[in-house]
Design a protein around this motif. Structure first.
Motif, short mmCIF file in Angstrom:
data_model
loop_
_atom_site.label_atom_id
_atom_site.label_comp_id
_atom_site.label_asym_id
_atom_site.label_seq_id
_atom_site.Cartn_x
_atom_site.Cartn_y
_atom_site.Cartn_z
N ALA A 98 8.61 -4.16 -7.04
CA ALA A 98 8.38 -3.98 -5.47
C ALA A 98 7.35 -5.01 -5.29
O ALA A 98 7.44 -5.62 -3.63
N GLY A 99 6.90 -5.56 -5.69
CA GLY A 99 5.98 -6.38 -5.43
C GLY A 99 6.64 -7.89 -5.15
O GLY A 99 6.36 -9.31 -4.50
N LEU A 100 7.61 -8.36 -6.31
CA LEU A 100 8.08 -9.54 -6.08
C LEU A 100 9.55 -8.71 -4.60
O LEU A 100 9.45 -10.12 -4.27
N TYR A 101 9.65 -8.19 -4.65
CA TYR A 101 10.74 -7.34 -3.21
C TYR A 101 9.58 -8.25 -2.12
O TYR A 101 10.49 -9.25 -1.13
N VAL A 102 8.77 -7.65 -2.45
CA VAL A 102 8.37 -8.31 -0.76
C VAL A 102 7.81 -10.01 -1.23
O VAL A 102 7.78 -10.25 0.06
N LEU A 103 6.97 -10.33 -1.90
CA LEU A 103 7.03 -11.74 -2.57
C LEU A 103 7.95 -12.52 -1.49
O LEU A 103 8.14 -13.05 -1.56
N ILE A 104 8.95 -11.89 -2.04
CA ILE A 104 10.52 -12.82 -1.55
C ILE A 104 11.19 -12.53 -0.43
O ILE A 104 11.35 -13.70 -0.15
N ALA A 131 3.22 5.07 -17.81
CA ALA A 131 2.26 3.80 -17.40
C ALA A 131 3.15 2.58 -17.49
O ALA A 131 3.30 2.09 -16.32
N VAL A 132 4.39 2.38 -18.20
CA VAL A 132 4.96 1.48 -17.99
C VAL A 132 6.49 1.34 -16.61
O VAL A 132 6.46 0.36 -16.07
N ILE A 133 6.67 2.92 -16.72
CA ILE A 133 7.31 3.06 -15.20
C ILE A 133 6.80 2.51 -14.49
O ILE A 133 7.30 1.91 -13.53
N GLN A 134 5.51 3.06 -13.77
CA GLN A 134 4.94 2.54 -12.89
C GLN A 134 4.34 1.41 -12.86
O GLN A 134 4.41 0.40 -11.53
N ALA A 135 3.87 0.93 -14.15
CA ALA A 135 3.77 -0.68 -13.84
C ALA A 135 5.10 -1.54 -13.61
O ALA A 135 5.05 -2.63 -12.89
N ALA A 136 6.67 -1.40 -13.75
CA ALA A 136 7.51 -1.57 -13.52
C ALA A 136 7.71 -1.59 -12.55
O ALA A 136 8.65 -2.24 -11.62
N LEU A 137 8.22 -0.30 -11.98
CA LEU A 137 8.18 0.07 -10.00
C LEU A 137 7.11 -1.49 -9.55
O LEU A 137 7.65 -1.75 -8.50
N LEU A 138 5.98 -0.81 -9.13
CA LEU A 138 5.16 -1.65 -8.55
C LEU A 138 5.29 -3.42 -8.92
O LEU A 138 5.20 -4.22 -8.09
N VAL A 139 5.30 -4.25 -10.23
CA VAL A 139 6.18 -5.04 -10.54
C VAL A 139 7.51 -5.70 -9.39
O VAL A 139 7.12 -6.69 -8.94
N PHE A 184 0.39 -0.82 -0.04
CA PHE A 184 0.11 -0.15 0.45
C PHE A 184 0.76 1.36 0.10
O PHE A 184 0.36 2.21 -0.42
N ILE A 185 1.89 1.01 0.87
CA ILE A 185 2.62 2.56 0.80
C ILE A 185 3.53 2.33 -0.35
O ILE A 185 3.76 3.83 -0.79
N VAL A 186 3.71 1.77 -0.94
CA VAL A 186 4.86 1.60 -2.84
C VAL A 186 3.66 2.33 -3.97
O VAL A 186 4.64 2.73 -4.11
N VAL A 187 2.37 1.57 -3.58
CA VAL A 187 1.82 2.40 -4.10
C VAL A 187 1.23 3.76 -4.57
O VAL A 187 1.37 4.60 -5.12
N THR A 188 1.05 4.03 -2.98
CA THR A 188 1.04 5.27 -3.08
C THR A 188 2.31 6.09 -3.35
O THR A 188 2.13 6.91 -4.10
N VAL A 189 4.20 5.91 -3.30
CA VAL A 189 4.69 6.64 -2.99
C VAL A 189 4.62 6.74 -4.70
O VAL A 189 5.32 7.88 -5.76
N VAL A 190 4.52 5.20 -5.71
CA VAL A 190 4.12 5.15 -7.46
C VAL A 190 3.63 6.42 -7.57
O VAL A 190 3.58 7.54 -8.22
N PHE A 191 2.58 6.67 -7.07
CA PHE A 191 1.07 7.59 -7.00
C PHE A 191 1.92 9.34 -6.75
O PHE A 191 1.38 10.18 -8.19
N VAL A 192 2.48 9.40 -5.69
CA VAL A 192 2.99 10.45 -6.09
C VAL A 192 3.71 11.02 -6.32
O VAL A 192 4.12 12.62 -7.31
N ILE A 193 5.18 10.48 -7.23
CA ILE A 193 6.12 10.63 -7.92
C ILE A 193 6.25 11.22 -9.22
O ILE A 193 6.39 11.93 -9.87
#
Length: 313
Positions: A290-296, A280-288, A17-26
């Motif tokens: 970050a999601g892999l980081y969290v899952l790992i 759009a691609v930058i946002q998607a890559a950042l979220l993907v 949730f924090i990552v999504v918020t940060v990506v939106f703000v950036i």
């Protein structure tokens, strides 16, 4: 144990949730109008206004945030105006080279670091230990792209053993693609092995100094059994941590290496998206990523349960 898993899962959701918020703000605080930047200096005001409406940038910020959260939940991370496809699809199409490169790199790093560090810890202070420690410090200071260029010059240009760059044609076999990944995996794996070697050696030294290790030796147990069955098992927590974090770092840190070897991975996609201001691609890559980081990290926490039952308490 269920409480431990629930806590880690809730923590994972909070981080995302924090990552999504940060990506939106950036994206929103970036200099200039995102729509104008994406269309370039030759765009007319009408074109900019149309794109702002398509992207929802003409709405209030709170509404944009709510819409963005809903899109993320649905897996809709926007559409690339340059590629003409959904951003998440663009990232998924480039995921295979990056994933395979990361897996091969971490295998190379572990194959180098684990046996060397265990043997160095068992022979603390010996010539082998000093050489291994020195080589680890040297490997940690070598830029991976420089090592990649050296390997390319030797094994691709001079001897022609491996391809110079690329990922093979559209119909290339899996073995052919692996051949293209050998040199970049070696360049990343050798550099990444340094930190795994140093952490593993330090963890093994801590365990080998414990009283139960001396007791096992006094009972006549073989050194190999002591090291592999008792010492290594009790030193696995920090080893798993550093291997997992290294794996996560390799996923996002292969940008330069992919560029050097001409691999069509996520790294090269992000570089081109930044140059074209494809948000759009930058946002998607950042979220993907970050999601892999969290899952790992979540997977590492789960491995703790299997390695050390005391963690569940």
């Amino acid at each position: 144990m269920a409480r431990y898993i629930l806590q880690r899962f809730l923590g994972m959701l909070a981080v995302m949730f924090i990552v999504v918020t940060v990506v939106f703000v950036i994206v929103r605080i970036a200099p200039g109008d995102p729509a104008a930047v994406m269309l370039g200096p030759d765009a007319t005001p009408e074109d900019v206004a149309t794109l702002r409406g398509q992207l929802g940038l003409d709405r209030p910020l709170a509404v944009q945030y709510a819409v963005f959260l809903g899109q993320v939940v649905r897996g809709d991370l926007g559409r690339s105006i340059f590629l003409g496809i959904p951003a998440i699809t663009a990232v998924a199409e480039r995921a295979e080279p990056t994933f395979l490169l990361t897996v091969l790199s971490i295998l190379v790093a572990c194959a180098i670091a684990l046996p060397v560090s265990i043997l160095a810890a068992c022979r603390r202070g010996s010539l082998f230990d000093q050489v291994a420690t020195t080589m680890a410090m040297l490997a940690a200071s070598i830029p991976s792209f420089w090592l990649g260029l050296v390997l390319m010059q030797i094994f691709a240009v001079k001897f022609g053993v491996f391809p110079v760059s690329g990922y093979g044609g559209p119909d290339a076999s899996f073995l052919t693609r692996l051949q293209h990944l050998v040199l970049p995996a070696l360049s990343l794996g050798v550099v990444s092995s340094a930190i795994i070697l140093r952490f593993t050696r330090a963890s093994m030294l801590d365990v080998l100094g414990e009283d139960y290790i001396r007791t096992a030796r006094s009972k006549g147990m073989s050194e190999f059994r002591i090291v592999m069955r008792h010492a290594l098992k009790n030193a696995l927590i920090p080893i798993i941590t550093v291997v997992g974090l290294t794996f996560a770092l390799l996923i996002s840190g292969a940008v330069v290496t992919e560029t050097v070897f001409g691999l069509p991975g996520v790294g090269s996609l992000v570089v081109s998206a930044v140059l074209r201001r494809d948000y759009a691609v930058i946002q998607a890559a950042l979220l993907v990523v970050a999601g892999l980081y969290v899952l790992i990290n979540f997977a590492i926490d789960m491995l703790y349960l299997a390695v050390d039952p005391r963690v569940r308490y």
